[in-house]
Design an enzyme around this catalytic site. Structure first.
Site, PDB file in Angstrom:
ATOM      1  N   THR A  54       1.251  -4.596   4.217  1.00  0.00           N
ATOM      2  CA  THR A  54       1.200  -5.313   5.409  1.00  0.00           C
ATOM      3  C   THR A  54       0.639  -6.536   5.541  1.00  0.00           C
ATOM      4  O   THR A  54       0.884  -7.152   6.871  1.00  0.00           O
ATOM      5  CB  THR A  54       0.769  -4.356   5.688  1.00  0.00           C
ATOM      6  OG1 THR A  54      -0.717  -4.480   5.304  1.00  0.00           O
ATOM      7  CG2 THR A  54       1.211  -3.080   6.430  1.00  0.00           C
ATOM      8  N   ASP A  55       0.290  -7.320   4.175  1.00  0.00           N
ATOM      9  CA  ASP A  55      -0.671  -8.220   4.491  1.00  0.00           C
ATOM     10  C   ASP A  55       0.177  -9.632   5.025  1.00  0.00           C
ATOM     11  O   ASP A  55      -0.446 -10.753   6.173  1.00  0.00           O
ATOM     12  CB  ASP A  55      -1.517  -8.575   3.227  1.00  0.00           C
ATOM     13  CG  ASP A  55      -3.142  -7.684   3.183  1.00  0.00           C
ATOM     14  OD1 ASP A  55      -2.939  -6.963   3.876  1.00  0.00           O
ATOM     15  OD2 ASP A  55      -3.724  -7.247   1.727  1.00  0.00           O
TER      16      ASP A  55
ATOM     17  N   THR B  76       0.832  -1.250  -0.032  1.00  0.00           N
ATOM     18  CA  THR B  76      -0.030   0.484  -0.306  1.00  0.00           C
ATOM     19  C   THR B  76       0.908   1.567   0.261  1.00  0.00           C
ATOM     20  O   THR B  76       0.617   2.282  -0.778  1.00  0.00           O
ATOM     21  CB  THR B  76      -0.815   0.457   1.273  1.00  0.00           C
ATOM     22  OG1 THR B  76      -1.851  -0.732   1.011  1.00  0.00           O
ATOM     23  CG2 THR B  76      -1.848   1.276   1.743  1.00  0.00           C
TER      24      THR B  76
ATOM     25  N   GLN C 185      -4.923 -21.821  18.375  1.00  0.00           N
ATOM     26  CA  GLN C 185      -5.142 -20.648  18.100  1.00  0.00           C
ATOM     27  C   GLN C 185      -6.016 -19.030  18.268  1.00  0.00           C
ATOM     28  O   GLN C 185      -5.483 -17.953  18.370  1.00  0.00           O
ATOM     29  CB  GLN C 185      -6.997 -21.181  17.991  1.00  0.00           C
ATOM     30  CG  GLN C 185      -7.108 -21.848  16.545  1.00  0.00           C
ATOM     31  CD  GLN C 185      -8.233 -22.687  16.472  1.00  0.00           C
ATOM     32  OE1 GLN C 185      -9.330 -21.803  17.272  1.00  0.00           O
ATOM     33  NE2 GLN C 185      -8.493 -23.304  16.226  1.00  0.00           N
ATOM     34  N   CYS C 186      -4.898 -18.937  20.057  1.00  0.00           N
ATOM     35  CA  CYS C 186      -4.824 -17.820  20.297  1.00  0.00           C
ATOM     36  C   CYS C 186      -3.739 -16.897  20.164  1.00  0.00           C
ATOM     37  O   CYS C 186      -2.196 -17.542  19.881  1.00  0.00           O
ATOM     38  CB  CYS C 186      -4.741 -18.429  22.090  1.00  0.00           C
ATOM     39  SG  CYS C 186      -6.075 -18.703  22.731  1.00  0.00           S
TER      40      CYS C 186
ATOM     41  N   ASP D 150       1.201  -6.094  -4.768  1.00  0.00           N
ATOM     42  CA  ASP D 150       0.891  -6.507  -3.467  1.00  0.00           C
ATOM     43  C   ASP D 150       1.261  -7.817  -2.846  1.00  0.00           C
ATOM     44  O   ASP D 150       1.426  -8.487  -3.131  1.00  0.00           O
ATOM     45  CB  ASP D 150      -0.648  -7.116  -3.775  1.00  0.00           C
ATOM     46  CG  ASP D 150      -1.637  -6.108  -2.610  1.00  0.00           C
ATOM     47  OD1 ASP D 150      -2.786  -5.466  -2.715  1.00  0.00           O
ATOM     48  OD2 ASP D 150      -1.854  -7.924  -1.730  1.00  0.00           O
ATOM     49  N   SER D 151       1.662  -7.813  -1.421  1.00  0.00           N
ATOM     50  CA  SER D 151       2.156  -8.594  -0.237  1.00  0.00           C
ATOM     51  C   SER D 151       1.540 -10.105  -0.416  1.00  0.00           C
ATOM     52  O   SER D 151       2.171 -11.124  -0.232  1.00  0.00           O
ATOM     53  CB  SER D 151       2.858  -8.563   0.704  1.00  0.00           C
ATOM     54  OG  SER D 151       1.527  -7.902   1.794  1.00  0.00           O
ATOM     55  N   SER D 152      -0.120 -10.190  -0.706  1.00  0.00           N
ATOM     56  CA  SER D 152      -0.893 -10.926  -0.888  1.00  0.00           C
ATOM     57  C   SER D 152      -0.807 -12.367  -2.001  1.00  0.00           C
ATOM     58  O   SER D 152      -0.654 -13.234  -2.395  1.00  0.00           O
ATOM     59  CB  SER D 152      -2.441 -10.773  -0.931  1.00  0.00           C
ATOM     60  OG  SER D 152      -3.116 -10.033   0.068  1.00  0.00           O
TER      61      SER D 152
HETATM   62  N1  ASP Z   1      -2.694  -5.734   0.132  1.00  0.00           N
HETATM   63  C1  ASP Z   1      -2.198  -5.064   1.173  1.00  0.00           C
HETATM   64  C2  ASP Z   1      -0.003  -5.817   1.130  1.00  0.00           C
HETATM   65  O1  ASP Z   1      -0.215  -5.945   1.484  1.00  0.00           O
HETATM   66  C3  ASP Z   1      -1.594  -4.099   1.774  1.00  0.00           C
HETATM   67  C4  ASP Z   1      -0.755  -3.185   2.731  1.00  0.00           C
HETATM   68  O2  ASP Z   1      -0.132  -2.596   2.035  1.00  0.00           O
HETATM   69  O3  ASP Z   1      -1.605  -2.879   3.980  1.00  0.00           O
HETATM   70  O4  ASP Z   1       0.046  -5.417  -0.167  1.00  0.00           O
END
Ligand code: ASP
Length: 354
Positions: free
Chosen positions: A103-104, A28, A291-292, A71-73
């Site tokens: 961040t993902d 992002t 899972q916690c 995009d990190s996904s």
């Molecule tokens: N979808 C974005 C990613 O992980 C979200 C982010 O950067 O916060 O690349």
């Protein structure tokens, strides 16, 4: 993969205080809207144009930017190998590394790199943003500037934070202890089971006792063989026998991160114990992760985890799923004898578990 490389000397005509390599992968921070209005990653120039205060550092900054930021996904073990190789190729010339990443999946990448960069004794700081850097209220500028400052901090000639970490929203966290917990507010990451390595305010307050001790003359060694024949199996009340059996019978599967309840507890139904036991007998490693977010797996404390211990499910203690997945990929990639694999999985390698 091909890269763009630029050098920015913010110290000239003086000698720079440190050399930092910035690796821009996407996320992002550098995104903008495409014709349909969706956020897509753009090139690094967009970031530079928005952070004129970068010029106030006395640094030699080298920026290596993925030709096609992602995009990190979409991150994969191949990207982790690329990043680790960039770090290794530039290791002797640089004092620290900052990785700009979405961040993902940042916690997965940070965890993977912590296992891949064996013998690391320089800072590798991942950061990103919840809002694009061009947005007026963006968190990107502070995250980027402080991450660079942390990566270049030295004391008595040695780097202050010689490990893989995530800097985000005023907190520096150990990478392989971090989790993305928030997708709307700026405090995206938490590390429930390990203290922050630093908190940034008027000054950056380092918790020296929490930062990993490393030897100045340790040698960097890359682990780039990752085996992704693993599965995360999250238990829930009512999970069916057929779905568990289908998962455990996935062709080629070598490891399962079993996400259990509370302190590592699971249903005591006979079919579940039998299915897990059959998998273990076939050589599949089952790693129990709670899972916690906080606390740890204590197999045998409750009747609902005693059966897991008895059949040879391995305790993940207080490891995160992100660290468990990447640790398994690395260890399975080494094709170790079973006892050594078990020992390495259940003991900390680089601060990922207690
Ligand atoms: N979808 C974005 C990613 O992980 C979200 C982010 O950067 O916060 O690349």
């Amino acid at each position: 993969m091909s890269y763009q490389r630029i050098n920015i000397d913010t110290a000239s005509p003086q000698a720079p205080e440190a050399s930092i390599l910035l690796i821009y992968t996407g996320g992002t921070m550098g995104m903008g809207k495409d014709e349909s209005g969706a956020l897509v990653p753009f090139d690094f120039q967009r970031i530079l144009d928005n952070v004129p205060s970068l010029k106030t550092f006395n640094l030699s900054l080298t920026v290596i930017s993925f030709e096609e930021p992602i995009d990190s996904s979409n991150v994969s073990p191949d990207h982790w190998v690329e990043i680790s190789k960039i770090i290794a190729d530039n290791y002797d010339d640089q004092d620290g590394f900052v990785i700009l990443h979405g961040t993902d999946t940042m916690a997965y990448t940070a965890s993977a790199l912590s296992f891949m960069l064996e013998g690391l004794n320089k800072p590798v700081v991942l950061t990103g943003a919840q809002l694009p850097i061009s947005a007026a209220r963006s968190d990107a500028r502070e995250n980027l500037i402080t991450a660079i400052e942390i990566a270049s901090r030295r004391e008595n000639g040695s780097p202050v934070v010689p490990e893989v970490c995530i800097y985000f929203n005023y907190f520096l966290l150990r990478g392989n202890r971090s989790k993305k917990m928030e997708s709307s507010h700026f405090d995206a990451f938490k590390s429930e089971n390990y203290p922050a390595l630093a908190v940034s305010g008027v000054e950056i307050d380092f918790d020296f006792a929490a930062i990993r001790k490393v030897s100045d003359d340790s040698k960097l060694q890359l682990n780039t063989q990752l085996d992704n024949n693993i599965i995360v199996l999250k238990l829930f009340p009512g999970i069916s026998e057929s779905s568990v059996t289908a998962v455990l019978n996935t062709p080629g599967v070598r490891g399962v991160v079993l996400e259990t309840f509370g302190a590592g507890n699971a249903q005591t139904a006979e079919w579940l114990t039998a299915a897990l036991q059959t998998a273990i007998t076939k050589g599949i490693v089952i790693f129990n992760v709670s899972q916690c977010e906080g606390g740890k797996v204590r197999q045998g404390e409750y009747e609902t985890s005693r059966h897991l211990k008895q059949i040879g499910v391995l305790s993940g203690s207080d490891i995160t799923t992100e660290a468990a997945v990447t640790k398994m990929m690395i260890l399975l990639g080494k094709n170790l004898p079973q006892e050594i694999l078990t020992k390495n999985l259940t003991n900390p390698i680089c601060g990922e578990m207690t």
